[in-house]
Design an enzyme around this catalytic site. Structure first.
Site, mmCIF file in Angstrom:
data_model
loop_
_atom_site.group_PDB
_atom_site.id
_atom_site.type_symbol
_atom_site.label_atom_id
_atom_site.label_comp_id
_atom_site.label_asym_id
_atom_site.label_seq_id
_atom_site.Cartn_x
_atom_site.Cartn_y
_atom_site.Cartn_z
ATOM 1 N N GLY A 117 113.371 17.999 -82.605
ATOM 2 C CA GLY A 117 114.755 18.422 -82.466
ATOM 3 C C GLY A 117 114.936 19.595 -81.529
ATOM 4 N N GLU A 173 114.985 18.077 -78.128
ATOM 5 C CA GLU A 173 116.256 17.361 -77.973
ATOM 6 C C GLU A 173 117.421 18.321 -77.738
ATOM 7 O OE1 GLU A 173 115.917 13.308 -80.463
ATOM 8 O OE2 GLU A 173 115.433 15.095 -81.634
ATOM 9 N N ALA A 230 112.428 19.728 -86.542
ATOM 10 C CA ALA A 230 113.230 19.775 -87.763
ATOM 11 C C ALA A 230 112.348 20.151 -88.944
ATOM 12 C CB ALA A 230 113.886 18.423 -88.005
#
Length: 258
Positions: free
Chosen positions: A109, A112, A66
């Site tokens: 992220g 993920e 991120a």
């Protein structure tokens, strides 16, 4: 089709979504997440889209996490809102197969998002990790839960607490990715893998995804009941009749998803 931060290409029923911020290693910010959500909306409504491939622009990164500039201002409300977690739940629950083609760093992220996909294929140059604890936070977009289910509690604890980056071959050995390929072969391998899946019965693929996901979180007896019910639906489907008929007649099936 292109948006500010994404490029998309629909070929042979496969939608390739490329996060296009190579200058910041394809880091995610609120605008990128919004655009991914819009792509999912359009893809789910488009019967031409039979599967989705996610990848990153350039040669260095899939998604390097991120955008940290936004983290400074996050509050408890942002944590409870969990925008990224909810978006990745949508990817996991997408009714057609999804695949992450990891062309470099897949961190935070990015890792993920990849774990929310059905399949992950990594370039030999890929590095995968969840380094959030170095920033005083944890991987909160499903990372603590999906990683544990993919590689087991022990490995997940080690990766999350240490923030260690795992190279592609080790990721393959632990089951975090399903295949490793040379960088120049990555997208072609991803496409061929997904085309092999989308050639099969779409209703069967959709129900198999549901049964695997929800059965894994239940005891075996309950999981097998879910499996039985899904199979009963498939036995009554037009796709089953077409698939069995095509096999007996030695021809290619023409599935309709009904």
């Amino acid at each position: 089709m292109s948006t500010e931060f994404l490029t998309t290409d629909l070929t042979d029923g496969l939608l390739t979504v490329t996060i296009n911020r190579p200058e910041v290693r394809n880091a995610l910010n609120a605008d990128v997440l919004t655009e991914i959500g819009e792509v999912l909306n359009n893809a789910e409504a488009d019967v031409e889209v039979q599967g989705i491939i996610f990848t990153g622009a350039g040669e260095k990164a899939f998604i390097a996490g991120a955008d940290i500039t936004g983290l400074v201002n996050y509050t408890a409300v942002d944590g409870l809102t969990a925008a990224m977690q909810k978006l990745y739940d949508r990817i996991e629950n997408f009714p057609r197969p999804t695949l992450a083609a990891l062309n470099g760093y897949a961190l935070g992220g990015g890792c993920e998002l990849a774990m929310a996909c059905d399949l992950r294929i990594a370039s030999t140059t890929a590095q995968i990790g969840l380094p959030e604890t170095a920033l005083g936070v944890l991987p909160g977009a499903g990372g603590t839960q999906r990683l544990t289910r993919l590689v087991g509690r022990g490995r997940a604890v080690e990766m999350i607490l240490s923030g260690r980056f795992v190279p592609a071959e080790e990721a393959l050995q632990m089951g975090l990715v399903t295949r490793v390929t040379e960088p120049e072969e990555l997208l072609d391998t991803a496409r061929q893998t997904l085309l092999g899946i989308t050639a099969r019965g779409p209703l069967a693929i959709r129900l198999a995804k549901l049964v695997i996901k929800h059965g894994a979180d239940a005891d075996q007896a309950t999981g097998q009941i879910i499996e039985r019910l899904a199979q009963s639906l498939l036995y009554q489907s037009e796709d089953k009749a077409e698939g069995a008929g095509a096999f007996l007649e030695k021809r290619t099936p023409r599935f309709t998803g009904r």
